[in-house]
Design a protein around this motif. Structure first.
Motif, PDB file in Angstrom:
ATOM      1  N   ALA A  29       4.640   0.529 -11.193  1.00 47.14           N
ATOM      2  CA  ALA A  29       4.612  -0.915 -10.959  1.00 47.14           C
ATOM      3  C   ALA A  29       5.335  -1.664 -12.081  1.00 47.14           C
ATOM      4  O   ALA A  29       6.101  -2.599 -11.833  1.00 47.14           O
ATOM      5  CB  ALA A  29       3.172  -1.393 -10.836  1.00 47.14           C
TER       6      ALA A  29
ATOM      7  N   VAL B 262       5.086  -6.682  -6.327  1.00 50.72           N
ATOM      8  CA  VAL B 262       4.952  -5.320  -6.832  1.00 50.72           C
ATOM      9  C   VAL B 262       3.495  -4.942  -7.068  1.00 50.72           C
ATOM     10  O   VAL B 262       3.029  -3.882  -6.645  1.00 50.72           O
ATOM     11  CB  VAL B 262       5.772  -5.144  -8.129  1.00 50.72           C
ATOM     12  CG1 VAL B 262       5.494  -3.787  -8.758  1.00 50.72           C
ATOM     13  CG2 VAL B 262       7.258  -5.288  -7.829  1.00 50.72           C
TER      14      VAL B 262
ATOM     15  N   ASP C 207       1.617  -4.287  -3.847  1.00 51.59           N
ATOM     16  CA  ASP C 207       1.953  -2.966  -3.286  1.00 51.59           C
ATOM     17  C   ASP C 207       1.171  -1.877  -3.997  1.00 51.59           C
ATOM     18  O   ASP C 207       0.582  -0.993  -3.361  1.00 51.59           O
ATOM     19  CB  ASP C 207       3.459  -2.689  -3.444  1.00 51.59           C
ATOM     20  CG  ASP C 207       4.305  -3.573  -2.531  1.00 51.59           C
ATOM     21  OD1 ASP C 207       3.791  -3.999  -1.479  1.00 51.59           O
ATOM     22  OD2 ASP C 207       5.477  -3.815  -2.877  1.00 51.59           O
ATOM     23  N   ALA C 208       1.175  -1.952  -5.320  1.00 55.15           N
ATOM     24  CA  ALA C 208       0.476  -0.931  -6.094  1.00 55.15           C
ATOM     25  C   ALA C 208      -1.033  -0.996  -5.828  1.00 55.15           C
ATOM     26  O   ALA C 208      -1.703   0.035  -5.717  1.00 55.15           O
ATOM     27  CB  ALA C 208       0.759  -1.116  -7.579  1.00 55.15           C
TER      28      ALA C 208
ATOM     29  N   ALA D 204      -2.532  -2.014  -3.078  1.00 54.58           N
ATOM     30  CA  ALA D 204      -2.816  -1.449  -1.760  1.00 54.58           C
ATOM     31  C   ALA D 204      -2.811   0.077  -1.814  1.00 54.58           C
ATOM     32  O   ALA D 204      -3.691   0.738  -1.243  1.00 54.58           O
ATOM     33  CB  ALA D 204      -1.775  -1.964  -0.757  1.00 54.58           C
ATOM     34  N   ALA D 205      -1.814   0.635  -2.514  1.00 54.34           N
ATOM     35  CA  ALA D 205      -1.745   2.094  -2.625  1.00 54.34           C
ATOM     36  C   ALA D 205      -2.954   2.627  -3.388  1.00 54.34           C
ATOM     37  O   ALA D 205      -3.579   3.616  -2.977  1.00 54.34           O
ATOM     38  CB  ALA D 205      -0.450   2.492  -3.336  1.00 54.34           C
TER      39      ALA D 205
ATOM     40  N   GLY E 153       6.661  -1.505   3.407  1.00 55.00           N
ATOM     41  CA  GLY E 153       5.527  -1.423   2.483  1.00 55.00           C
ATOM     42  C   GLY E 153       5.288  -0.005   2.007  1.00 55.00           C
ATOM     43  O   GLY E 153       5.117   0.246   0.805  1.00 55.00           O
TER      44      GLY E 153
ATOM     45  N   ARG F 274       7.964   1.056  -0.403  1.00 48.42           N
ATOM     46  CA  ARG F 274       7.759   0.517  -1.757  1.00 48.42           C
ATOM     47  C   ARG F 274       6.688   1.308  -2.498  1.00 48.42           C
ATOM     48  O   ARG F 274       6.810   1.557  -3.694  1.00 48.42           O
ATOM     49  CB  ARG F 274       7.371  -0.965  -1.679  1.00 48.42           C
ATOM     50  CG  ARG F 274       8.529  -1.884  -1.320  1.00 48.42           C
ATOM     51  CD  ARG F 274       8.211  -3.346  -1.639  1.00 48.42           C
ATOM     52  NE  ARG F 274       7.057  -3.842  -0.905  1.00 48.42           N
ATOM     53  CZ  ARG F 274       7.104  -4.407   0.303  1.00 48.42           C
ATOM     54  NH1 ARG F 274       8.261  -4.556   0.919  1.00 48.42           N
ATOM     55  NH2 ARG F 274       6.020  -4.836   0.890  1.00 48.42           N
ATOM     56  N   GLN F 275       5.656   1.732  -1.782  1.00 45.12           N
ATOM     57  CA  GLN F 275       4.608   2.532  -2.422  1.00 45.12           C
ATOM     58  C   GLN F 275       5.150   3.893  -2.864  1.00 45.12           C
ATOM     59  O   GLN F 275       4.835   4.381  -3.958  1.00 45.12           O
ATOM     60  CB  GLN F 275       3.430   2.700  -1.473  1.00 45.12           C
ATOM     61  CG  GLN F 275       2.693   1.392  -1.203  1.00 45.12           C
ATOM     62  CD  GLN F 275       1.487   1.575  -0.302  1.00 45.12           C
ATOM     63  OE1 GLN F 275       1.322   2.613   0.337  1.00 45.12           O
ATOM     64  NE2 GLN F 275       0.639   0.560  -0.245  1.00 45.12           N
TER      65      GLN F 275
ATOM     66  N   LEU G 198       7.044   3.394  -5.963  1.00 45.27           N
ATOM     67  CA  LEU G 198       6.165   3.234  -7.133  1.00 45.27           C
ATOM     68  C   LEU G 198       5.803   4.604  -7.701  1.00 45.27           C
ATOM     69  O   LEU G 198       5.834   4.817  -8.914  1.00 45.27           O
ATOM     70  CB  LEU G 198       4.888   2.491  -6.742  1.00 45.27           C
ATOM     71  CG  LEU G 198       5.013   0.989  -6.475  1.00 45.27           C
ATOM     72  CD1 LEU G 198       3.667   0.420  -6.036  1.00 45.27           C
ATOM     73  CD2 LEU G 198       5.507   0.263  -7.710  1.00 45.27           C
TER      74      LEU G 198
ATOM     75  N   GLU H  21       8.990   6.163  -9.430  1.00 44.94           N
ATOM     76  CA  GLU H  21       9.288   5.639 -10.773  1.00 44.94           C
ATOM     77  C   GLU H  21       8.190   6.024 -11.760  1.00 44.94           C
ATOM     78  O   GLU H  21       8.471   6.404 -12.905  1.00 44.94           O
ATOM     79  CB  GLU H  21       9.437   4.118 -10.733  1.00 44.94           C
ATOM     80  CG  GLU H  21      10.414   3.577  -9.685  1.00 44.94           C
ATOM     81  CD  GLU H  21      11.772   4.234  -9.740  1.00 44.94           C
ATOM     82  OE1 GLU H  21      12.172   4.677 -10.829  1.00 44.94           O
ATOM     83  OE2 GLU H  21      12.426   4.320  -8.681  1.00 44.94           O
TER      84      GLU H  21
ATOM     85  N   LEU I 261      -0.972   8.784   1.054  1.00 40.99           N
ATOM     86  CA  LEU I 261      -0.495   7.487   1.547  1.00 40.99           C
ATOM     87  C   LEU I 261       0.245   7.645   2.867  1.00 40.99           C
ATOM     88  O   LEU I 261       0.094   6.837   3.791  1.00 40.99           O
ATOM     89  CB  LEU I 261       0.424   6.832   0.507  1.00 40.99           C
ATOM     90  CG  LEU I 261      -0.245   6.434  -0.808  1.00 40.99           C
ATOM     91  CD1 LEU I 261       0.784   5.881  -1.784  1.00 40.99           C
ATOM     92  CD2 LEU I 261      -1.349   5.403  -0.558  1.00 40.99           C
TER      93      LEU I 261
END
Lengths: 188, 188
Positions: free
Chosen positions: A158, A170, A173-174, A176-177, B146, B149-150, B153, B156, B181
């Motif tokens: 993130a 950002v 998103d993090a 939610a995950a 979405g 993007r997860q 994350l 990275e 996920l």
DNA sequence: ATAAACATTAACCGATCGGTACATGTTCTT
DNA sequence: AAGAACATGTACCGATCGGTTAATGTTTAT
């Protein structure tokens, strides 16, 4: 130089390095921006690297204190607090001065395995892991260390993403995950 | 200087910057390590920044090509390929020369919003997002962007963690999280 | 008041920074 | 073979790098 003056110097050096980068900000510029002459700086720090280490020590304490306290204020159970970590992150990302994480930057510029600055950055991330681990243990997760490592992956990811794209979504998103991972985690 | 010689220069510059950092590696050292004199370098790149941009362009192409091909070889459905991304990452982390991601490093050293090097790094991460997005669309996820993007994350975060701790298990942690996920993602 | 102790400043150290001028190959055209 | 065009290495530019020296305040103790 008084102890508080020294702290102020380290604090100002932190701002300068954080905004400008460790190699890019030289000692002359640092003296100008902190209002402390080079000679005075070198009275208290043997080398630039020593000053950087002091900066990282201060930031480690600051960041972990802030995170723990903010998360405590946002939620009250270990499970909820793990999720709230990412609400706290969202607040940080929204600050105009946000420019990624100083430890990620430090480890980018000092990347040799044995370098003390690199090691200090790694240590900070390990202490952060231990905090996440406390929370996953507290919620009674089946594999607390594993879940804590996953939470940290989202934490670091993130920060990197928030530095490279519009940081507004950002953290959500993090979050939610993280919520998915936490709620689907087996409980012992 | 032939086109291939130029490519070789950029490739060698990439290695030097990747291992040593952008500010830390000067043009003299670069000339020595690439075997190309400074004058010859400046014949083809107006400034150091221009050379860095060429390095990033090459690395963007290399990394995305490698990732896509490796993932294609490891799995055949979009869903499996999303998970296989982290097996590929694991292979990368295991290479002895692995030292994090050159774009994360570049954005750490050149962090001003408008800086072309920063922008180029952001663009690389966006292209990577578009690849993940293709896969999440392919598997028919309910919220493909979405989920993409997860996934990013975790991508990275895994790179950052692999650079700061023992990289052996990092990719597996990220893979486990990604699998959770992906498999719990609603399908339209 | 005075001298020891400390803090600060400015000037400087050799090395290296990104970048260039110039003189010397080397290659291709004719 | 002669000369134009290009590529190369060396030596250098002013600026800045991390770090130091020595002279000048400024405080404190007596």
């Amino acid at each position: 130089m008084s102890a508080s003056k020294r702290d102020e110097l380290v604090q100002n050096a932190m701002r300068a390095f954080y905004q400008g980068g460790f190699h890019a900000v030289g000692m002359d510029r640092l003296a100008k921006e902190t209002g402390v002459s080079k000679t005075a700086i070198y009275k208290h720090f043997r080398t630039k690297d020593d000053l950087i280490l002091a900066v990282l020590r201060l930031r480690d304490e600051q960041y972990r204190n802030w995170l723990v306290r903010r998360v405590e204020a946002l939620a009250s159970t270990p499970k909820d607090r793990l999720v709230a970590v990412f609400d706290a992150l969202g607040e940080w990302f929204a600050e105009p001065s946000f420019k990624s994480c100083i430890f990620i930057k430090a480890s980018s510029e000092f990347q040799e395995r044995g370098n003390p600055i690199h090691a200090s950055s790694a240590e900070h991330k390990h202490l952060l892991f231990k905090y996440f681990s406390r929370l996953t243990n507290g919620m009674g997760a089946d594999d607390p260390e594993g879940l804590a490592r996953q939470i940290q992956l989202l934490h670091e990811g993130a920060i990197v993403q928030a530095h490279l794209r519009d940081p507004r979504d950002v953290a959500q998103d993090a979050k939610a995950a993280a919520a998915r991972l936490i709620h689907s985690a087996k409980v012992a």
